[in-house]
Scaffold this motif. Sequence first.
Motif, PDB file in Angstrom:
ATOM      1  N   MET A   1       0.859  -1.187   0.000  1.00  0.00           N
ATOM      2  CA  MET A   1       0.000   0.000   0.000  1.00  0.00           C
ATOM      3  C   MET A   1       0.891   1.231   0.000  1.00  0.00           C
ATOM      4  O   MET A   1       1.804   1.340   0.820  1.00  0.00           O
ATOM      5  N   THR A   2       0.634   2.093  -0.937  1.00  0.00           N
ATOM      6  CA  THR A   2       1.381   3.336  -1.076  1.00  0.00           C
ATOM      7  C   THR A   2       0.388   4.493  -0.950  1.00  0.00           C
ATOM      8  O   THR A   2      -0.795   4.274  -0.732  1.00  0.00           O
ATOM      9  N   TRP A   3       0.846   5.710  -1.123  1.00  0.00           N
ATOM     10  CA  TRP A   3      -0.053   6.859  -1.054  1.00  0.00           C
ATOM     11  C   TRP A   3       0.102   7.728  -2.296  1.00  0.00           C
ATOM     12  O   TRP A   3       1.093   7.654  -3.000  1.00  0.00           O
ATOM     13  N   TYR A   4      -0.940   8.514  -2.550  1.00  0.00           N
ATOM     14  CA  TYR A   4      -0.908   9.427  -3.688  1.00  0.00           C
ATOM     15  C   TYR A   4      -1.582  10.740  -3.309  1.00  0.00           C
ATOM     16  O   TYR A   4      -2.488  10.762  -2.484  1.00  0.00           O
ATOM     17  N   PRO A   5      -1.133  11.843  -3.911  1.00  0.00           N
ATOM     18  CA  PRO A   5      -1.790  13.129  -3.663  1.00  0.00           C
ATOM     19  C   PRO A   5      -3.048  13.243  -4.525  1.00  0.00           C
ATOM     20  O   PRO A   5      -3.094  12.740  -5.643  1.00  0.00           O
ATOM     21  N   ASN A   6      -4.064  13.861  -3.988  1.00  0.00           N
ATOM     22  CA  ASN A   6      -5.317  13.995  -4.730  1.00  0.00           C
ATOM     23  C   ASN A   6      -5.334  15.185  -5.670  1.00  0.00           C
ATOM     24  O   ASN A   6      -6.353  15.470  -6.281  1.00  0.00           O
ATOM     25  N   ASP A   7      -4.229  15.881  -5.808  1.00  0.00           N
ATOM     26  CA  ASP A   7      -4.195  17.003  -6.748  1.00  0.00           C
ATOM     27  C   ASP A   7      -3.919  16.536  -8.176  1.00  0.00           C
ATOM     28  O   ASP A   7      -3.562  17.319  -9.038  1.00  0.00           O
ATOM     29  N   THR A   8      -4.117  15.239  -8.404  1.00  0.00           N
ATOM     30  CA  THR A   8      -3.886  14.686  -9.740  1.00  0.00           C
ATOM     31  C   THR A   8      -5.117  14.822 -10.640  1.00  0.00           C
ATOM     32  O   THR A   8      -5.091  14.403 -11.777  1.00  0.00           O
ATOM     33  N   GLY A   9      -6.204  15.411 -10.101  1.00  0.00           N
ATOM     34  CA  GLY A   9      -7.399  15.633 -10.900  1.00  0.00           C
ATOM     35  C   GLY A   9      -8.526  14.681 -10.562  1.00  0.00           C
ATOM     36  O   GLY A   9      -8.469  13.947  -9.576  1.00  0.00           O
ATOM     37  N   PRO A  10      -9.552  14.665 -11.401  1.00  0.00           N
ATOM     38  CA  PRO A  10     -10.737  13.850 -11.136  1.00  0.00           C
ATOM     39  C   PRO A  10     -10.434  12.349 -11.173  1.00  0.00           C
ATOM     40  O   PRO A  10      -9.569  11.900 -11.911  1.00  0.00           O
ATOM     41  N   ASP A  11     -11.182  11.595 -10.354  1.00  0.00           N
ATOM     42  CA  ASP A  11     -11.012  10.142 -10.353  1.00  0.00           C
ATOM     43  C   ASP A  11     -11.635   9.541 -11.612  1.00  0.00           C
ATOM     44  O   ASP A  11     -12.400  10.193 -12.317  1.00  0.00           O
ATOM     45  N   THR A  12     -11.293   8.290 -11.888  1.00  0.00           N
ATOM     46  CA  THR A  12     -11.795   7.643 -13.107  1.00  0.00           C
ATOM     47  C   THR A  12     -13.189   7.045 -12.928  1.00  0.00           C
ATOM     48  O   THR A  12     -13.831   6.711 -13.915  1.00  0.00           O
ATOM     49  N   CYS A  13     -13.651   6.915 -11.690  1.00  0.00           N
ATOM     50  CA  CYS A  13     -14.977   6.320 -11.455  1.00  0.00           C
ATOM     51  C   CYS A  13     -16.106   7.331 -11.588  1.00  0.00           C
ATOM     52  O   CYS A  13     -17.098   7.076 -12.256  1.00  0.00           O
ATOM     53  N   THR A  14     -15.956   8.481 -10.933  1.00  0.00           N
ATOM     54  CA  THR A  14     -17.057   9.449 -10.888  1.00  0.00           C
ATOM     55  C   THR A  14     -16.730  10.770 -11.558  1.00  0.00           C
ATOM     56  O   THR A  14     -17.616  11.583 -11.765  1.00  0.00           O
ATOM     57  N   GLY A  15     -15.447  10.990 -11.840  1.00  0.00           N
ATOM     58  CA  GLY A  15     -15.044  12.272 -12.402  1.00  0.00           C
ATOM     59  C   GLY A  15     -14.915  13.356 -11.345  1.00  0.00           C
ATOM     60  O   GLY A  15     -14.696  14.517 -11.663  1.00  0.00           O
ATOM     61  N   GLU A  16     -15.054  12.983 -10.067  1.00  0.00           N
ATOM     62  CA  GLU A  16     -14.944  13.943  -8.976  1.00  0.00           C
ATOM     63  C   GLU A  16     -13.504  14.052  -8.505  1.00  0.00           C
ATOM     64  O   GLU A  16     -12.726  13.116  -8.632  1.00  0.00           O
ATOM     65  N   SER A  17     -13.189  15.191  -7.923  1.00  0.00           N
ATOM     66  CA  SER A  17     -11.895  15.373  -7.269  1.00  0.00           C
ATOM     67  C   SER A  17     -12.102  15.157  -5.782  1.00  0.00           C
ATOM     68  O   SER A  17     -13.179  15.432  -5.248  1.00  0.00           O
ATOM     69  N   HIS A  18     -11.086  14.654  -5.117  1.00  0.00           N
ATOM     70  CA  HIS A  18     -11.189  14.345  -3.690  1.00  0.00           C
ATOM     71  C   HIS A  18     -10.149  15.117  -2.903  1.00  0.00           C
ATOM     72  O   HIS A  18      -9.144  15.558  -3.446  1.00  0.00           O
ATOM     73  N   GLN A  19     -10.411  15.240  -1.614  1.00  0.00           N
ATOM     74  CA  GLN A  19      -9.472  15.861  -0.690  1.00  0.00           C
ATOM     75  C   GLN A  19      -8.475  14.810  -0.215  1.00  0.00           C
ATOM     76  O   GLN A  19      -8.785  13.626  -0.168  1.00  0.00           O
ATOM     77  N   ASP A  20      -7.295  15.262   0.185  1.00  0.00           N
ATOM     78  CA  ASP A  20      -6.300  14.339   0.716  1.00  0.00           C
ATOM     79  C   ASP A  20      -6.802  13.635   1.975  1.00  0.00           C
ATOM     80  O   ASP A  20      -6.349  12.550   2.307  1.00  0.00           O
ATOM     81  N   SER A  21      -7.736  14.254   2.679  1.00  0.00           N
ATOM     82  CA  SER A  21      -8.257  13.681   3.920  1.00  0.00           C
ATOM     83  C   SER A  21      -9.349  12.635   3.682  1.00  0.00           C
ATOM     84  O   SER A  21      -9.741  11.922   4.607  1.00  0.00           O
ATOM     85  N   ASP A  22      -9.864  12.513   2.453  1.00  0.00           N
ATOM     86  CA  ASP A  22     -10.903  11.525   2.142  1.00  0.00           C
ATOM     87  C   ASP A  22     -10.337  10.117   2.227  1.00  0.00           C
ATOM     88  O   ASP A  22      -9.195   9.876   1.822  1.00  0.00           O
ATOM     89  N   PHE A  23     -11.122   9.206   2.743  1.00  0.00           N
ATOM     90  CA  PHE A  23     -10.703   7.802   2.809  1.00  0.00           C
ATOM     91  C   PHE A  23     -11.154   7.103   1.528  1.00  0.00           C
ATOM     92  O   PHE A  23     -12.158   6.404   1.486  1.00  0.00           O
ATOM     93  N   VAL A  24     -10.387   7.323   0.475  1.00  0.00           N
ATOM     94  CA  VAL A  24     -10.636   6.691  -0.817  1.00  0.00           C
ATOM     95  C   VAL A  24      -9.336   6.061  -1.303  1.00  0.00           C
ATOM     96  O   VAL A  24      -8.250   6.438  -0.859  1.00  0.00           O
ATOM     97  N   VAL A  25      -9.467   5.099  -2.211  1.00  0.00           N
ATOM     98  CA  VAL A  25      -8.291   4.396  -2.716  1.00  0.00           C
ATOM     99  C   VAL A  25      -8.346   4.277  -4.228  1.00  0.00           C
ATOM    100  O   VAL A  25      -9.410   4.346  -4.841  1.00  0.00           O
ATOM    101  N   ALA A  26      -7.174   4.044  -4.791  1.00  0.00           N
ATOM    102  CA  ALA A  26      -7.038   3.667  -6.192  1.00  0.00           C
ATOM    103  C   ALA A  26      -6.641   2.195  -6.201  1.00  0.00           C
ATOM    104  O   ALA A  26      -5.741   1.785  -5.471  1.00  0.00           O
ATOM    105  N   MET A  27      -7.336   1.405  -7.014  1.00  0.00           N
ATOM    106  CA  MET A  27      -7.135  -0.041  -7.091  1.00  0.00           C
ATOM    107  C   MET A  27      -6.081  -0.381  -8.133  1.00  0.00           C
ATOM    108  O   MET A  27      -5.981   0.289  -9.160  1.00  0.00           O
ATOM    109  N   ASN A  28      -5.331  -1.427  -7.875  1.00  0.00           N
ATOM    110  CA  ASN A  28      -4.339  -1.900  -8.842  1.00  0.00           C
ATOM    111  C   ASN A  28      -5.015  -2.212 -10.170  1.00  0.00           C
ATOM    112  O   ASN A  28      -6.191  -2.556 -10.230  1.00  0.00           O
TER     113      ASN A  28
END
Length: 136
Positions: free
Chosen positions: A43-70
Amino acid sequence: MMLPALSLLFLLPASAVMGVSTPPPGNNTFVLGKRQTFTNVRMTWYPNDTGPDTCTGESHQDSDFVVAMNTPQYGAGGCCGKQLVISYNGKSATATCVDECFTCPQYGQLDLTKGLFEYFAGDLGVGTVYGSWSYA
């Protein structure tokens, strides 16, 4: 002769009374899958300033408990919106899958938001932890 209403229940098939569905024709079994747990996964970490996610097109805060799947498990969005229970070092948290991690080639690997990673490791400088997760 008239039967009491209660007696009629015994004349109906159990599936009609209980609302039990029957398997499709030709399939006489139901398969109940065991919840799979992925242990000792990277498990690694990533900054959320990379833009919208691929699932919903929404941007998230660094404090959100969300993940990117392999990539192998992301499956063209198959994990989108699914809840994962993640554990590391005696702590557990529930997070939502919202993205694909293109730099996560290993099956089971997750990329966590900064806040989620800090919750587990305490310090982003750790960079990588090995924990476990399963779908909630």
